[in-house]
Scaffold this motif. Structure first.
Motif, PDB file in Angstrom:
ATOM      1  N   ILE A  61      17.091   2.869  -7.831  1.00  0.00           N
ATOM      2  CA  ILE A  61      17.930   3.990  -8.236  1.00  0.00           C
ATOM      3  C   ILE A  61      17.325   5.291  -7.734  1.00  0.00           C
ATOM      4  N   ARG A  62      18.160   6.110  -7.110  1.00  0.00           N
ATOM      5  CA  ARG A  62      17.742   7.405  -6.571  1.00  0.00           C
ATOM      6  C   ARG A  62      18.849   8.395  -6.868  1.00  0.00           C
ATOM      7  N   ILE A  63      18.476   9.645  -7.228  1.00  0.00           N
ATOM      8  CA  ILE A  63      19.483  10.682  -7.414  1.00  0.00           C
ATOM      9  C   ILE A  63      19.358  11.703  -6.288  1.00  0.00           C
ATOM     10  N   ASP A  64      20.438  12.372  -6.013  1.00  0.00           N
ATOM     11  CA  ASP A  64      20.465  13.437  -5.018  1.00  0.00           C
ATOM     12  C   ASP A  64      20.300  14.769  -5.740  1.00  0.00           C
ATOM     13  N   LYS A  65      19.299  15.563  -5.332  1.00  0.00           N
ATOM     14  CA  LYS A  65      18.991  16.823  -6.014  1.00  0.00           C
ATOM     15  C   LYS A  65      20.176  17.780  -5.996  1.00  0.00           C
ATOM     16  N   GLU A  66      20.769  17.957  -4.829  1.00  0.00           N
ATOM     17  CA  GLU A  66      21.868  18.913  -4.694  1.00  0.00           C
ATOM     18  C   GLU A  66      23.072  18.506  -5.532  1.00  0.00           C
ATOM     19  N   LYS A  67      23.377  17.212  -5.532  1.00  0.00           N
ATOM     20  CA  LYS A  67      24.494  16.731  -6.348  1.00  0.00           C
ATOM     21  C   LYS A  67      24.222  16.944  -7.829  1.00  0.00           C
ATOM     22  N   PHE A  68      22.975  16.695  -8.249  1.00  0.00           N
ATOM     23  CA  PHE A  68      22.630  16.870  -9.653  1.00  0.00           C
ATOM     24  C   PHE A  68      22.802  18.328 -10.072  1.00  0.00           C
ATOM     25  N   ILE A  69      22.268  19.244  -9.284  1.00  0.00           N
ATOM     26  CA  ILE A  69      22.357  20.662  -9.646  1.00  0.00           C
ATOM     27  C   ILE A  69      23.806  21.122  -9.663  1.00  0.00           C
ATOM     28  N   GLU A  70      24.573  20.720  -8.663  1.00  0.00           N
ATOM     29  CA  GLU A  70      25.984  21.102  -8.606  1.00  0.00           C
ATOM     30  C   GLU A  70      26.765  20.555  -9.801  1.00  0.00           C
ATOM     31  N   SER A  71      26.552  19.287 -10.112  1.00  0.00           N
ATOM     32  CA  SER A  71      27.265  18.672 -11.230  1.00  0.00           C
ATOM     33  C   SER A  71      26.832  19.278 -12.561  1.00  0.00           C
ATOM     34  N   PHE A  72      25.524  19.537 -12.729  1.00  0.00           N
ATOM     35  CA  PHE A  72      25.030  20.122 -13.968  1.00  0.00           C
ATOM     36  C   PHE A  72      25.641  21.501 -14.195  1.00  0.00           C
ATOM     37  N   LEU A  73      25.596  22.347 -13.184  1.00  0.00           N
ATOM     38  CA  LEU A  73      26.106  23.711 -13.347  1.00  0.00           C
ATOM     39  C   LEU A  73      27.611  23.733 -13.591  1.00  0.00           C
ATOM     40  N   ARG A  74      28.345  22.855 -12.902  1.00  0.00           N
ATOM     41  CA  ARG A  74      29.798  22.799 -13.107  1.00  0.00           C
ATOM     42  C   ARG A  74      30.132  22.353 -14.523  1.00  0.00           C
ATOM     43  N   ARG A  75      29.494  21.279 -14.974  1.00  0.00           N
ATOM     44  CA  ARG A  75      29.754  20.778 -16.327  1.00  0.00           C
ATOM     45  C   ARG A  75      29.290  21.762 -17.399  1.00  0.00           C
ATOM     46  N   PHE A  76      28.131  22.388 -17.180  1.00  0.00           N
ATOM     47  CA  PHE A  76      27.598  23.334 -18.147  1.00  0.00           C
ATOM     48  C   PHE A  76      28.502  24.558 -18.260  1.00  0.00           C
ATOM     49  N   ALA A  77      28.980  25.045 -17.126  1.00  0.00           N
ATOM     50  CA  ALA A  77      29.851  26.226 -17.137  1.00  0.00           C
ATOM     51  C   ALA A  77      31.186  25.941 -17.818  1.00  0.00           C
ATOM     52  N   ASP A  78      31.653  24.704 -17.738  1.00  0.00           N
ATOM     53  CA  ASP A  78      32.914  24.347 -18.389  1.00  0.00           C
ATOM     54  C   ASP A  78      32.789  24.272 -19.910  1.00  0.00           C
ATOM     55  N   SER A  79      31.561  24.080 -20.417  1.00  0.00           N
ATOM     56  CA  SER A  79      31.391  23.803 -21.843  1.00  0.00           C
ATOM     57  C   SER A  79      30.695  24.898 -22.644  1.00  0.00           C
ATOM     58  N   VAL A  80      30.230  25.968 -22.015  1.00  0.00           N
ATOM     59  CA  VAL A  80      29.422  26.959 -22.734  1.00  0.00           C
ATOM     60  C   VAL A  80      30.272  27.883 -23.591  1.00  0.00           C
ATOM     61  N   ASP A  81      29.580  28.550 -24.512  1.00  0.00           N
ATOM     62  CA  ASP A  81      30.183  29.563 -25.366  1.00  0.00           C
ATOM     63  C   ASP A  81      30.300  30.851 -24.564  1.00  0.00           C
ATOM     64  N   SER A  82      31.487  31.386 -24.422  1.00  0.00           N
ATOM     65  CA  SER A  82      31.690  32.546 -23.563  1.00  0.00           C
ATOM     66  C   SER A  82      31.198  33.855 -24.173  1.00  0.00           C
ATOM     67  N   THR A  83      30.760  33.837 -25.421  1.00  0.00           N
ATOM     68  CA  THR A  83      30.287  35.071 -26.042  1.00  0.00           C
ATOM     69  C   THR A  83      28.802  35.313 -25.789  1.00  0.00           C
ATOM     70  N   ARG A  84      28.090  34.342 -25.210  1.00  0.00           N
ATOM     71  CA  ARG A  84      26.664  34.494 -24.943  1.00  0.00           C
ATOM     72  C   ARG A  84      26.392  34.343 -23.458  1.00  0.00           C
ATOM     73  N   SER A  85      25.279  34.890 -23.019  1.00  0.00           N
ATOM     74  CA  SER A  85      24.887  34.717 -21.620  1.00  0.00           C
ATOM     75  C   SER A  85      23.758  33.695 -21.544  1.00  0.00           C
ATOM     76  N   TYR A  86      23.725  32.950 -20.462  1.00  0.00           N
ATOM     77  CA  TYR A  86      22.784  31.845 -20.302  1.00  0.00           C
ATOM     78  C   TYR A  86      21.978  32.020 -19.019  1.00  0.00           C
ATOM     79  N   THR A  87      20.739  31.535 -19.043  1.00  0.00           N
ATOM     80  CA  THR A  87      19.893  31.457 -17.858  1.00  0.00           C
ATOM     81  C   THR A  87      19.449  30.003 -17.731  1.00  0.00           C
ATOM     82  N   VAL A  88      19.791  29.371 -16.604  1.00  0.00           N
ATOM     83  CA  VAL A  88      19.481  27.971 -16.382  1.00  0.00           C
ATOM     84  C   VAL A  88      18.359  27.877 -15.354  1.00  0.00           C
ATOM     85  N   SER A  89      17.315  27.082 -15.674  1.00  0.00           N
ATOM     86  CA  SER A  89      16.192  26.887 -14.755  1.00  0.00           C
ATOM     87  C   SER A  89      15.938  25.396 -14.592  1.00  0.00           C
ATOM     88  N   PHE A  90      15.706  24.990 -13.347  1.00  0.00           N
ATOM     89  CA  PHE A  90      15.344  23.607 -13.044  1.00  0.00           C
ATOM     90  C   PHE A  90      13.880  23.611 -12.636  1.00  0.00           C
TER      91      PHE A  90
END
Length: 161
Positions: A61-90
């Protein structure tokens, strides 16, 4: 007049108490919500980033770094609370074996002496598999010229090891 001012004072004091309770409860429940959001998003993004072609070729099993970051940010942005600001670090993304370290800071309304209070959520996730033996070690022992475990270098759209 005295009872009228006392009533206004009690109303103002109760409004301030409700505001304080609301801010404190938002801060305390925000940490729990952020943790589960980061956990679920990381797990789903890791499953999205699994390289099936590499798995078919090497049984590993191997993951692709770029795919992981893209998928994480897309999913995270769809689910966050819009009243707060977020900083994401990998902090750490390993392709083989699949391991990621993610830290999310959310900035709340609560502030002390001009600085906003942050809720910091860190998560280390590992994608596990049931191996009876390590496929990379077995191939390397049988054929010393095998390049299965070497990193993939992309140059001019071509992959080489």
């Amino acid at each position: 007049m005295n009872k009228g001012m006392l009533t206004v004072g009690i109303i103002l004091l109760s409004l301030m108490a409700l505001l304080l309770i609301n801010v404190i409860s938002n801060y305390s429940t925000g940490g729990e919500l952020d943790y589960y959001l980061v956990k679920e998003t990381t797990e789903a993004a890791m499953e999205d980033a699994v390289d099936l072609e590499y798995y078919r070729l090497n049984s590993l099993i191997r993951i692709d770094k770029e795919k992981f970051i893209e998928s994480f940010l897309r999913r995270f942005a769809d689910s966050v609370d819009s009243t707060r600001s977020y900083t994401v670090s990998f902090y750490d993304i390993n392709e083989v074996p699949p391991k990621v370290s993610v830290k999310v800071d959310s900035h709340t309304v609560l502030s002390f002496s001009g600085e906003a209070a942050n809720i910091s959520t860190s998560l280390d996730a590992i994608l596990e598999a049931d191996y009876t033996e390590d496929p990379l070690t077995e191939k390397a022992l049988k054929d010393p010229t095998d390049t299965t475990g070497n990193p993939i270098i992309k140059e001019d759209g071509k992959e080489r090891r």
